[in-house]
Motif scaffolding. Structure first.
Motif, mmCIF file in Angstrom:
data_model
loop_
_atom_site.group_PDB
_atom_site.id
_atom_site.type_symbol
_atom_site.label_atom_id
_atom_site.label_comp_id
_atom_site.label_asym_id
_atom_site.label_seq_id
_atom_site.Cartn_x
_atom_site.Cartn_y
_atom_site.Cartn_z
ATOM 1 N N TRP A 86 0.833 -1.208 0.000
ATOM 2 C CA TRP A 86 0.000 0.000 0.000
ATOM 3 C C TRP A 86 0.865 1.256 0.000
ATOM 4 N N ASP A 132 -6.839 0.420 4.669
ATOM 5 C CA ASP A 132 -7.967 -0.037 3.850
ATOM 6 C C ASP A 132 -7.835 0.721 2.522
ATOM 7 N N GLN A 189 -11.529 -2.675 -6.625
ATOM 8 C CA GLN A 189 -10.828 -3.585 -5.707
ATOM 9 C C GLN A 189 -10.697 -2.956 -4.331
ATOM 10 N N ARG A 190 -10.681 -3.821 -3.321
ATOM 11 C CA ARG A 190 -10.466 -3.333 -1.950
ATOM 12 C C ARG A 190 -9.574 -4.331 -1.214
ATOM 13 N N THR A 191 -8.588 -3.816 -0.519
ATOM 14 C CA THR A 191 -7.643 -4.682 0.200
ATOM 15 C C THR A 191 -7.411 -4.126 1.594
ATOM 16 N N GLU A 202 -2.070 -9.158 3.920
ATOM 17 C CA GLU A 202 -3.042 -8.548 3.010
ATOM 18 C C GLU A 202 -4.270 -9.429 2.917
ATOM 19 N N THR A 203 -5.432 -8.819 2.937
ATOM 20 C CA THR A 203 -6.674 -9.570 2.744
ATOM 21 C C THR A 203 -7.488 -8.871 1.663
ATOM 22 N N ILE A 204 -7.760 -9.575 0.600
ATOM 23 C CA ILE A 204 -8.610 -9.011 -0.462
ATOM 24 C C ILE A 204 -10.057 -9.146 0.005
#
Ligand SMILES: Cc1cc2nc3c(=O)[nH]c(=O)nc-3n(C[C@H](O)[C@H](O)[C@H](O)COP(=O)(O)O)c2cc1C
Length: 228
Positions: free
Chosen positions: A7, A199, A209-211, A223-225
């Motif tokens: 990020w 976030d 997309q969001r991670t 990391e979590t998708i």
């Protein structure tokens, strides 16, 4: 040591590409009430040798209510919307305040990037003065005003008495300017936020997309998708 989290690499690249997209929203807690305000991000710090512990730098007047809120609760959140790329970064972490040396640094226990830099001899007072000098004369003069949020008994016209601009620390030419610069520097503080939760929402890709990024106690990032 470890590389910067993904990020941070993405945010640094966007900040370089769109430096004008520097207005973020900084949230703090005032007892039970959330308080949010615009703050300009001045720098992204990647601690040398500890690139996995990045720091977000903004500035403030030490006399503003947000400072008291941070002293009472050292967790803050920054919401950063970069319109040109359609990215939102919501950064949560502990805050360290760097006011003038006489007020000493308020150091949050969670800020290990700050600790490592300090242990390595990083001089935060040099950084504070360098950031102060990099701002506009008009901006520097704002720290010579009376206490932010205090009533102006004479109305808006009272502001005519305040200095419009002041020089840098190395640009003073007389006693009056020297006093004003000292006064402004005395009210000027760095706010350092060391994110542990991020976030990242990307609306510029299809589908969006969001991670979630989380820094664990072992200093590694996971990391979590997630569903946007
Ligand atoms: C575009 C914009 C940028 C701002 N940047 C900052 C900043 O970097 N630091 C700051 O302390 N206040 C900044 N302000 C003012 C704050 O939003 C806020 O009004 C002020 O700091 C008082 O906040 P507080 O009473 O919650 O402490 C900015 C305001 C605007 C509109």
């Amino acid at each position: 040591m470890s590389p910067p989290p993904r990020w941070f690499t993405a945010l640094s690249k966007l900040f370089q590409e769109y430096p004008q997209a520097n207005v973020t929203q900084l949230a703090t807690i005032d007892k039970t009430v959330p308080r949010v305000r615009s703050c300009i991000i001045r720098e992204l710090i990647s601690p040398e040798g500890n690139e996995h512990l990045p720091i977000i730098l903004t500035t403030t007047d030490i006399r503003t209510p947000k400072v008291e809120q941070i002293l009472a609760n050292d967790t803050a959140q920054v919401n950063w919307w970069i319109e040109s790329s359609m990215d939102q970064f919501r950064l949560t972490g502990k805050v360290t305040l760097v006011p003038e040396p006489a007020n000493r640094v308020f150091h949050s226990a969670g800020n290990i990037g700050f600790e490592r830099l300090s242990a390595g001899g990083f001089d935060w007072e040099v950084k504070r003065v360098q950031v102060f000098d990099s701002l506009s004369g008009h901006m520097r003069a704002s720290w010579c005003r009376p206490i932010p949020g205090s009533p102006m008994k004479g109305g808006y016209g009272e502001a005519k008495k305040w200095p419009e601009t002041i020089p840098t620390t190395t640009g003073v030419t007389n006693e009056r300017e020297k006093k004003l610069v000292e006064q402004a520097l005395g009210n000027f503080a760095l706010i350092l936020i060391e994110p542990t939760h991020v976030d990242w929402v990307r609306l510029g890709v299809m589908p969006d997309q969001r991670t979630f990024f989380h820094r664990g106690d072992d200093e590694s990032w996971t990391e979590t998708i997630v569903v946007p």
